[in-house]
Design a protein around this motif. Sequence first.
Motif, PDB file in Angstrom:
ATOM      1  N   VAL A  42       5.060  -5.933   2.492  1.00  0.00           N
ATOM      2  CA  VAL A  42       6.033  -6.519   3.408  1.00  0.00           C
ATOM      3  C   VAL A  42       5.682  -6.170   4.851  1.00  0.00           C
ATOM      4  CG1 VAL A  42       8.045  -6.670   1.875  1.00  0.00           C
ATOM      5  CG2 VAL A  42       7.558  -4.524   3.071  1.00  0.00           C
ATOM      6  N   ILE A  43       6.196  -6.975   5.765  1.00  0.00           N
ATOM      7  CA  ILE A  43       6.128  -6.695   7.199  1.00  0.00           C
ATOM      8  C   ILE A  43       7.558  -6.434   7.641  1.00  0.00           C
ATOM      9  CG2 ILE A  43       5.249  -7.505   9.411  1.00  0.00           C
ATOM     10  CD1 ILE A  43       3.965  -9.834   7.615  1.00  0.00           C
ATOM     11  N   ILE A  44       7.785  -5.335   8.331  1.00  0.00           N
ATOM     12  CA  ILE A  44       9.157  -4.966   8.672  1.00  0.00           C
ATOM     13  C   ILE A  44       9.349  -4.884  10.183  1.00  0.00           C
ATOM     14  CG2 ILE A  44       9.319  -3.652   6.532  1.00  0.00           C
ATOM     15  CD1 ILE A  44       9.333  -1.095   8.212  1.00  0.00           C
ATOM     16  N   ASP A  45      10.586  -5.096  10.579  1.00  0.00           N
ATOM     17  CA  ASP A  45      10.958  -4.907  11.980  1.00  0.00           C
ATOM     18  C   ASP A  45      12.467  -4.750  12.046  1.00  0.00           C
ATOM     19  OD1 ASP A  45      10.654  -4.544  14.658  1.00  0.00           O
ATOM     20  OD2 ASP A  45       9.945  -6.565  15.107  1.00  0.00           O
ATOM     21  N   CYS A  46      12.916  -4.110  13.099  1.00  0.00           N
ATOM     22  CA  CYS A  46      14.354  -3.957  13.350  1.00  0.00           C
ATOM     23  C   CYS A  46      14.766  -4.868  14.490  1.00  0.00           C
ATOM     24  CB  CYS A  46      14.692  -2.508  13.698  1.00  0.00           C
ATOM     25  SG  CYS A  46      14.684  -1.387  12.294  1.00  0.00           S
ATOM     26  N   THR A  47      15.993  -5.274  14.474  1.00  0.00           N
ATOM     27  CA  THR A  47      16.529  -6.048  15.580  1.00  0.00           C
ATOM     28  C   THR A  47      17.923  -5.546  15.899  1.00  0.00           C
ATOM     29  OG1 THR A  47      16.889  -8.301  16.411  1.00  0.00           O
ATOM     30  CG2 THR A  47      17.592  -7.842  14.157  1.00  0.00           C
TER      31      THR A  47
ATOM     32  N   GLY B 134       1.472  -1.551   0.907  1.00  0.00           N
ATOM     33  CA  GLY B 134       1.316  -1.400   2.344  1.00  0.00           C
ATOM     34  C   GLY B 134       2.500  -2.002   3.074  1.00  0.00           C
ATOM     35  N   VAL B 135       3.028  -1.282   4.064  1.00  0.00           N
ATOM     36  CA  VAL B 135       4.145  -1.751   4.873  1.00  0.00           C
ATOM     37  C   VAL B 135       3.643  -1.898   6.303  1.00  0.00           C
ATOM     38  CG1 VAL B 135       6.449  -1.240   5.764  1.00  0.00           C
ATOM     39  CG2 VAL B 135       5.852  -0.638   3.402  1.00  0.00           C
ATOM     40  N   MET B 136       3.614  -3.120   6.795  1.00  0.00           N
ATOM     41  CA  MET B 136       3.124  -3.386   8.143  1.00  0.00           C
ATOM     42  C   MET B 136       4.283  -3.275   9.136  1.00  0.00           C
ATOM     43  SD  MET B 136       1.130  -6.738   9.612  1.00  0.00           S
ATOM     44  CE  MET B 136      -0.331  -6.425   8.622  1.00  0.00           C
ATOM     45  N   ALA B 137       4.049  -2.579  10.238  1.00  0.00           N
ATOM     46  CA  ALA B 137       5.105  -2.369  11.222  1.00  0.00           C
ATOM     47  C   ALA B 137       4.498  -2.181  12.604  1.00  0.00           C
ATOM     48  CB  ALA B 137       5.945  -1.143  10.849  1.00  0.00           C
TER      49      ALA B 137
END
Length: 317
Positions: free
Chosen positions: A148-153, A218-221
């Motif tokens: 996954v690709i993660i991000d916060c908003t 793998g976690v993309m950030a």
Amino acid sequence: MEIQQLTVKKQQPLIFKFCITDEDFRYYTRFSSKKVFTVFWESVYPSASRLVYWSKAQRTAEDTPSPQRKLPLIDEFFMFLCRVAAGLQEKTLSSIFEVSLSTVSRTILTWTSYLYQVLGSLPLWMTREQVQATMPDEFKRYCPQVRVIIDCTEIRCETASSLTLQSETFSNYKNHTTFKGLICIASCGIIAFVSKLYTGIEITRKSQMLQLLQPVDGVMADKGFQIEKILSEVGATLIIPPLKKSTQLSMEDTQRTQAVARLRILVERAIRRVKEYHTWDGLVPLSMVGSVNQLWVICCLMSNYQGPLDLNGDKTV
């Protein structure tokens, strides 16, 4: 099945007066086309037709029947979308649909609860096999192990009178009080996980996303995500642009940095889609605290119906 057949025949639904072209559907509903809207509507209609309205659900000691439906069911859904997607105010909706403000409020609350339950029950998290099968070539070349690709908003909210809550919600980045949420997308661009909205930090751990990861995932950030330690607890790895170890990056690190930046932009586009639901245009009032989490999840998951994102631009594939 035509969606007209699923509505009350005696009253021509307003949605067909306002939404004629695909562009109309995108403006009022955020669905990418009439065809996509139709598919969604036909999938929810059987259960939506048995809705118990919010006001009745609140009654615990009365046998008073639920208020009689004043609009075709499809127009109730359209009203909800006009409020959440197009950002029309309840007073405006009351005039357009020719119903009372209380009916507008009751309808929106009912559909918020209903869609949260329906969409929240869908299986979002993709298996490794599904991720690999839908992974774009660029991911396979540079980051084949990414899950996954993660991000916060952040969503700006009214400032509470409580000093404690003010300090918990204040964002240095936004210079305002905000709610914070985490979004995970698969490499194909589909939102695969949505956290609740939080007031503070450590969202990655609180969100329970870690429980879905497996060893070697793998976690993309972004570089700002200092979560390598907590990912290691489940055997997962953090994929971020390489940090400078000297005054200049090596050719290999430069290529990897550029690749990760290109790939990460997918999650930024996914978040932008969610923010394009106009219910988020202004400050979230504290009176909405009871339903803001539901609306957040609904907007995130309904944005998936706009189609997967393309690495080469903000278009669906």
